[in-house]
Scaffold this motif. Structure first.
Motif, PDB file in Angstrom:
ATOM      1  N   TYR A  96       4.963   3.608  -6.719  1.00 13.47           N
ATOM      2  CA  TYR A  96       5.640   2.365  -7.113  1.00 13.47           C
ATOM      3  C   TYR A  96       4.631   1.214  -7.072  1.00 13.47           C
ATOM      4  O   TYR A  96       4.078   0.919  -6.014  1.00 13.47           O
ATOM      5  N   SER A  97       4.438   0.551  -8.203  1.00 15.67           N
ATOM      6  CA  SER A  97       3.477  -0.552  -8.238  1.00 15.67           C
ATOM      7  C   SER A  97       4.104  -1.880  -7.803  1.00 15.67           C
ATOM      8  O   SER A  97       3.399  -2.802  -7.393  1.00 15.67           O
ATOM      9  N   ASP A  98       5.421  -1.961  -7.870  1.00 14.93           N
ATOM     10  CA  ASP A  98       6.135  -3.195  -7.532  1.00 14.93           C
ATOM     11  C   ASP A  98       6.721  -3.068  -6.131  1.00 14.93           C
ATOM     12  O   ASP A  98       7.644  -2.284  -5.902  1.00 14.93           O
TER      13      ASP A  98
ATOM     14  N   ARG B 229      16.034   0.297   0.467  1.00 12.73           N
ATOM     15  CA  ARG B 229      17.242  -0.168   1.150  1.00 12.73           C
ATOM     16  C   ARG B 229      18.489   0.548   0.615  1.00 12.73           C
ATOM     17  O   ARG B 229      19.397   0.879   1.384  1.00 12.73           O
ATOM     18  N   GLU B 230      18.521   0.815  -0.682  1.00 14.57           N
ATOM     19  CA  GLU B 230      19.652   1.550  -1.261  1.00 14.57           C
ATOM     20  C   GLU B 230      19.747   2.951  -0.679  1.00 14.57           C
ATOM     21  O   GLU B 230      20.844   3.478  -0.456  1.00 14.57           O
TER      22      GLU B 230
ATOM     23  N   TRP C 128       0.844  -1.213   0.000  1.00 17.29           N
ATOM     24  CA  TRP C 128       0.000   0.000   0.000  1.00 17.29           C
ATOM     25  C   TRP C 128       0.874   1.255   0.000  1.00 17.29           C
ATOM     26  O   TRP C 128       0.607   2.210  -0.739  1.00 17.29           O
ATOM     27  N   ILE C 129       1.904   1.260   0.849  1.00 20.39           N
ATOM     28  CA  ILE C 129       2.795   2.426   0.932  1.00 20.39           C
ATOM     29  C   ILE C 129       3.504   2.643  -0.402  1.00 20.39           C
ATOM     30  O   ILE C 129       3.613   3.785  -0.879  1.00 20.39           O
ATOM     31  N   ALA C 130       3.964   1.558  -1.009  1.00 20.44           N
ATOM     32  CA  ALA C 130       4.640   1.677  -2.302  1.00 20.44           C
ATOM     33  C   ALA C 130       3.718   2.323  -3.332  1.00 20.44           C
ATOM     34  O   ALA C 130       4.136   3.217  -4.089  1.00 20.44           O
TER      35      ALA C 130
ATOM     36  N   TYR D 265      10.544  -3.893  -5.966  1.00 19.50           N
ATOM     37  CA  TYR D 265      11.390  -2.809  -6.488  1.00 19.50           C
ATOM     38  C   TYR D 265      11.472  -1.663  -5.480  1.00 19.50           C
ATOM     39  O   TYR D 265      12.552  -1.115  -5.236  1.00 19.50           O
ATOM     40  N   PHE D 266      10.325  -1.322  -4.893  1.00 22.38           N
ATOM     41  CA  PHE D 266      10.309  -0.261  -3.893  1.00 22.38           C
ATOM     42  C   PHE D 266      11.196  -0.617  -2.695  1.00 22.38           C
ATOM     43  O   PHE D 266      11.983   0.203  -2.211  1.00 22.38           O
TER      44      PHE D 266
END
Length: 466
Positions: free
Chosen positions: A435-437, A446-447, A428-430, A440-441
């Motif tokens: 961001y739909s994935d 993390r990066e 939900w937050i993504a 990936y989010f």
């Protein structure tokens, strides 16, 4: 014995208060209880009550509405507010309306009961003593010349007794907590013979005239209504009292609906008011004409200050802060002028014209507003009337990072807010930040943050518990 009515929509709270507190030992007796403001008023029509203890958040009729009606119909009745921590803004409004104290439900413990009731009795005694000091001739000559000088305590957080020692003229009569009156304009101890205003910054001096033919109750209702509705917008430091013609004031149409908040937030969330004087003055005039209740005004701009901090975090040395309470429109306007000066000064870049600066800030604002559906660099350049390559060059020089990096950073910061303040899923937050994935989010998060979103949420929860 002081006759007490308890009003709360929670039956367990009412029964708990009635059974647990040492009423008789403090000279009080419970004469009734009600589950909402409407039933409380029905009870008051049939019974004599000296102290009303009321919750604020209730169905049918709220505690604030009940206090307003009781203040008009039963001016001698004392009022104490029951509250929860999250009722802070409403507590301020209740105190402005004349409540003498509040009881925090979450802090009531057995050893505090006697202390709480003792404090209330003392506050009631203080007001009764002040009334007793009023000379009978003064009462009989109330507004004898068709005018009245009224002194209002502007800040409900300050002890009215402290304000009166410094800013209320000798001989003024206390009508109720935070309001004093005098037929003539007496001198305060700190005033010279030519001074015309109480010297204390928390005191507003209003001269009501045109009162001939009005009875005492109507005059006091006028005084209360003015303090509740218009004093906030009229008061400003000056050498003269505010002049109010009662005839003209009573003839004004004071019915005002609640204006929609979205257009207000949209205008003040944009950047035009910061860089264009005419826009700022127009928005300020429009906002003042709405005459929003002070609590609502502060709440709107508390939310806006968060948006400004997100928008200008890269250029502001320190975040924008806002007071919990503004005593007057003047103090609110001074705060807004200071915010405008801080942002415009921090954003000033000698290499860019005001038009370019305004376009870049508009782009930053649009990026914040469309965080769930990010706008590309080319699209936003077109929206702010700049060529794509020149926009990218100016944006990087002005903000200190590329537009793409700026959008990524604000999306991650918004994700952190959701992780700290909600229990929503990572998916939900993504989606909320575009961001739909979810995977990936999480990898991008993390990066940027060094840990996964779930780990960040756990760390935030652990730090809040400490």
């Amino acid at each position: 014995m002081i006759r007490v009515l308890i009003v709360d929509d929670d039956k367990l709270v009412r029964k708990g208060l009635i059974s647990s507190m040492p009423w008789q030992a403090c000279g009080m007796e419970i004469v009734g209880e009600a589950n909402n403001g409407e039933n409380a008023l029905k009870f008051l029509e049939q019974h004599h009550v000296e102290l009303l203890i009321t919750d604020l958040a209730m169905p049918v009729m709220s505690g604030i509405e009940l206090i307003r009606i009781v203040r008009d119909q039963y001016p001698d009745m004392q009022i104490v507010v029951l509250s929860l921590h999250q009722d802070f803004e409403y507590i301020q409004e209740a105190l402005r309306l004349g409540a003498i104290d509040y009881i925090a439900k979450t802090q009531l413990e057995q050893e505090q009961f006697e202390e709480v009731l003792g404090r209330i009795v003392k506050l009631m005694g203080r007001k009764a003593g002040a009334k007793g000091k009023a000379a009978q001739p003064e009462e009989e000559a109330f507004a004898a010349n068709g005018s009245l000088h009224v002194y209002y305590a502007l800040n409900p957080d300050e002890d009215p007794a402290s304000a009166s020692q410094q800013g209320i003229p000798a001989g003024a009569v206390e009508a109720e907590p935070g309001i004093w009156y005098a037929n003539t304009q007496p001198q305060t101890k700190s005033q010279s013979k030519t001074a015309t205003q109480a010297s204390h910054p928390n005191i507003a001096h209003v001269h009501f005239h045109g009162l001939t033919g009005m009875d005492r109750k109507s005059i006091l209702q006028l005084v209360r209504a003015y303090g509740r509705q218009d004093l906030f917008y009229h008061h400003a430091p000056s050498a003269r009292p505010i002049q109010i013609d009662a005839t003209e004031y009573n003839a004004q149409d004071k019915e005002s609906g609640s204006p929609p908040l979205d257009p207000i937030k949209e205008k003040w969330g944009a950047a035009d008011w910061i860089y264009t004087d005419a826009v700022f003055q127009a928005q300020l005039t429009e906002l003042k004409s709405l005459k929003l209740p002070p609590v609502r005004l502060a709440r709107i701009f508390y939310s806006l200050s968060d948006e400004w901090n997100r928008l200008y975090q890269t250029i502001l040395a320190e975040p924008i802060t806002i007071e919990d309470f503004f005593a007057s429109w003047y103090s609110f306007e001074q705060w807004l002028l200071e915010v405008r000066e801080r942002i415009s000064r921090a954003a000033a870049k000698p290499l860019f014209s005001p038009e370019i600066q305004n376009s870049i800030v508009k782009a930053m604002s649009l990026a914040q507003q469309h965080i769930s559906n990010p706008i590309s660099s080319a699209e936003i350049a077109q929206m702010v009337n700049m060529s794509g390559s020149y926009f990218s060059q100016c944006f990087k020089q002005y903000v200190g990072q590329t537009y793409t990096d700026y959008v990524r950073d604000i999306r991650i910061e918004r994700a952190k807010e959701y992780l700290r303040s909600t229990t929503r899923t990572i998916q939900w937050i993504a989606e909320q930040i575009g961001y739909s994935d979810e995977k990936y989010f999480s990898r991008l998060f993390r990066e940027h943050a060094g840990i996964l979103p779930s780990e960040y949420r756990q760390q935030s929860a652990d730090s809040q518990r400490k």
